[in-house]
Design a protein around this motif. Structure first.
Motif, short mmCIF file in Angstrom:
data_model
loop_
_atom_site.label_atom_id
_atom_site.label_comp_id
_atom_site.label_asym_id
_atom_site.label_seq_id
_atom_site.Cartn_x
_atom_site.Cartn_y
_atom_site.Cartn_z
N SER A 82 1.03 -1.16 0.08
CA SER A 82 0.09 0.02 0.24
C SER A 82 0.85 1.09 0.17
O SER A 82 0.48 2.19 -1.15
CB SER A 82 -1.10 -0.45 1.00
OG SER A 82 -0.52 -0.03 2.71
N VAL A 83 1.89 1.19 0.87
CA VAL A 83 2.97 2.27 1.15
C VAL A 83 3.19 2.35 -0.87
O VAL A 83 3.39 3.72 -1.46
CB VAL A 83 4.09 2.06 1.83
CG1 VAL A 83 5.08 3.07 0.83
CG2 VAL A 83 3.96 2.39 3.11
N ARG A 84 3.93 1.37 -1.54
CA ARG A 84 4.46 1.62 -2.95
C ARG A 84 3.10 2.50 -3.77
O ARG A 84 3.80 3.21 -4.08
CB ARG A 84 4.48 -0.29 -3.33
CG ARG A 84 5.91 -0.26 -2.46
CD ARG A 84 6.28 -1.63 -3.54
NE ARG A 84 7.31 -2.21 -2.84
CZ ARG A 84 8.59 -1.90 -2.43
NH1 ARG A 84 9.08 -0.83 -3.33
NH2 ARG A 84 9.10 -2.62 -2.44
N TRP A 85 2.13 2.18 -3.54
CA TRP A 85 1.04 2.77 -4.34
C TRP A 85 0.55 3.91 -3.91
O TRP A 85 0.88 4.94 -4.87
CB TRP A 85 -0.98 1.83 -3.62
CG TRP A 85 -1.39 1.29 -5.38
CD1 TRP A 85 -1.41 0.27 -5.12
CD2 TRP A 85 -2.14 2.01 -6.03
NE1 TRP A 85 -2.24 -0.14 -6.37
CE2 TRP A 85 -2.64 1.11 -6.87
CE3 TRP A 85 -1.70 3.43 -6.95
CZ2 TRP A 85 -3.15 2.06 -8.37
CZ3 TRP A 85 -2.87 3.97 -7.79
CH2 TRP A 85 -3.23 2.96 -8.20
N LEU A 86 0.62 4.10 -3.03
CA LEU A 86 0.42 5.26 -2.46
C LEU A 86 1.74 6.65 -2.46
O LEU A 86 1.27 7.71 -2.93
CB LEU A 86 0.51 5.97 -1.03
CG LEU A 86 -0.61 5.59 -0.37
CD1 LEU A 86 -0.62 5.69 1.63
CD2 LEU A 86 -2.43 5.95 -0.93
N HIS A 87 2.64 5.59 -2.96
CA HIS A 87 4.30 7.12 -3.18
C HIS A 87 4.43 6.34 -4.44
O HIS A 87 4.82 7.59 -5.00
CB HIS A 87 5.50 5.81 -2.19
CG HIS A 87 7.07 6.28 -2.49
ND1 HIS A 87 6.68 8.17 -2.34
CD2 HIS A 87 7.98 6.52 -3.00
CE1 HIS A 87 8.26 7.92 -2.79
NE2 HIS A 87 8.45 6.80 -3.16
N ASP A 88 3.96 5.51 -5.21
CA ASP A 88 4.62 5.38 -7.43
C ASP A 88 3.99 6.70 -7.61
O ASP A 88 3.00 6.62 -7.75
CB ASP A 88 3.80 4.34 -7.15
CG ASP A 88 4.49 3.87 -8.37
OD1 ASP A 88 4.97 4.24 -9.23
OD2 ASP A 88 3.91 2.70 -9.00
#
Ligand code: SAH
Ligand code: SF4
Length: 399
Positions: free
Chosen positions: A196-202
């Motif tokens: 989820s962090v990746r989705w938010l940050h990507d």
């Protein structure tokens, strides 16, 4: 994180770019359609029927494949003169979670849950008392940000028209900050949390800066190491609550597995690798952890870690025998920390008028069974203040 090729419902927000392309090919479409879907998701649109650049027949097929992955809004509590909004969301299996949106003049912060319930059993926390109901998927975690985004941008969640205060007033009309401080222990649901962090940050996702994302943990040492390995300057908030092992073993049971010296080493390491200032959270409990010796031990840890301390007087919680500390003891505790050279924030009054406690509700259980919410005062108070202070601590840049 790729799309399943069976007929199980697909959660678009749990599917990465390659998975979206594969899903569309699976539906007999060219792969670039996956990019079109991704573009909608980034804009917060997850209803295939609203993806107007897709052929109508494809929209129908996609809607059939994704049915059931959008949570239902069960309740919306407004607090703090319309600046704090708490959403109770229910997933298709009946489990419910809380998401809180806080509006400030220059940012809009969402506090998200990572689990329905929590297995960590901290005795002052109602979420913990309910036990773990289930893990949330990466998509269910990300979707809370989507819901907040929809609320801010449109004043609606799905078909539900919200109280107008959600869009009124000053501040950004889009989510700028995310804190993992809702229900559950993010690092006990590590892979979905990281996804989820990746989705938010990507940049292909929501493109939020890592610095505007805060992960709060009770101190799962190996997982803190994993987080450090991501190489992202996420803000880490550590829920300490006790500065000696004897007391922490009781207040934060996971301390028996990962005692303070281990935790301190992991946090030190995180700080060095990410060059981020860490926040220490301290839920101040009357006559339990508000004495001089705890203040001194905490100050020593904070100095060693160069951490910002966030003191939150405990919210009284049904079923918890402890109380909020007196004002005098709170002031004495904070004063002692300050005189010892620690940087400290004590909660302000944000969210005081909220009507249902956040994280304090046994929401998953009661809502899951379709009953009404237990009312309790103190609400977004806890989350709002924690978040405000954690962000202040974490926003000071490299330490
Ligand atoms: N599980 C993670 C994140 C969610 S809890 C963690 O514990 O860090 C977010 C914060 O709320 C934690 O710092 C937790 O200690 C605090 N909290 C829980 N119950 C509380 C209460 N009754 N009063 C004040 N803070 C509380
Ligand atoms: Fe879980 Fe955090 Fe509550 Fe502890 S304080 S029980 S880790 S949600």
């Amino acid at each position: 994180m790729s799309a399943a090729s069976t007929d199980t419902p697909v959660d678009l927000y749990a599917t990465d770019r390659a998975g979206l392309r594969a899903l569309l090919e699976d539906l007999g479409e060219p792969a670039y359609r996956g990019d079109q879907v991704a573009a909608w998701l980034v804009r917060g649109v997850d209803d295939p029927q609203r993806m107007t650049d897709l052929p109508a027949a494809l929209r129908d097929r996609l809607a059939a494949r994704t049915a059931g992955s959008t949570p239902e809004l069960v309740a919306h509590h407004v607090a703090d003169g319309g600046r704090t909004h708490k959403f109770l969301l229910r997933f298709a299996d009946g489990e419910a979670i809380e998401t809180v949106l806080m509006r400030y003049p220059r940012r809009a912060t969402v506090c998200i849950s990572t689990q329905a319930g929590c297995a960590m059993g901290c005795p002052f926390c109602a979420t913990g008392q309910a036990g773990l109901r289930r893990q949330l998927t990466a998509g269910e975690i990300v979707r809370q940000v989507v819901v907040a985004q929809q609320a801010l941008a449109t004043g609606r969640i799905g078909d539900v028209e919200l109280d107008p205060s959600v869009v009124a007033g000053e501040g950004p009309d889009h989510v700028t900050n995310v804190v993992y401080m809702g229900m559950g222990e993010p690092l006990a649901n590590l892979e979905p949390t990281i996804a989820s962090v990746r989705w938010l940050h990507d940049p292909d996702g929501f493109g939020l800066s890592a610095r505007s994302i805060t992960v709060s943990t009770v101190g799962l040492v190996p997982a803190i190491g994993r987080l450090a390995e991501l190489g992202l300057p996420l803000t880490l908030a550590v829920s300490l609550h006790a500065a000696t092992d004897a007391l922490r073993d009781d207040l934060v049971p996971v301390n028996r597995t990962h005692p303070l010296h281990e935790l301190e080493r992991a946090v030190q390491d995180y700080r060095r690798r990410t060059r981020r200032r860490v926040t220490i959270e301290w839920c101040l409990i009357g006559d339990v952890n508000d004495d001089v010796s705890q203040a001194d031990a905490l100050a020593a840890i904070a100095r060693r870690l160069r951490a910002h301390v966030n003191v939150i007087p405990m919210n009284p919680t049904p079923g918890v025998r402890w109380q909020e500390p007196t004002r005098a003891r709170t002031d004495a505790f904070v004063g002692r920390l300050e005189r010892s050279g620690a940087t400290v924030t004590l909660r302000d009054t944000r969210g005081r008028d909220a009507e249902a406690a956040c994280g304090q509700l046994l929401a998953a259980r009661t809502l899951g069974e379709g009953r009404t919410l237990p009312a309790a005062r103190g609400a977004a108070d806890r989350v709002g203040l924690l978040v405000a202070a954690a962000e202040r601590g974490g926003s000071e840049g490299p330490s």
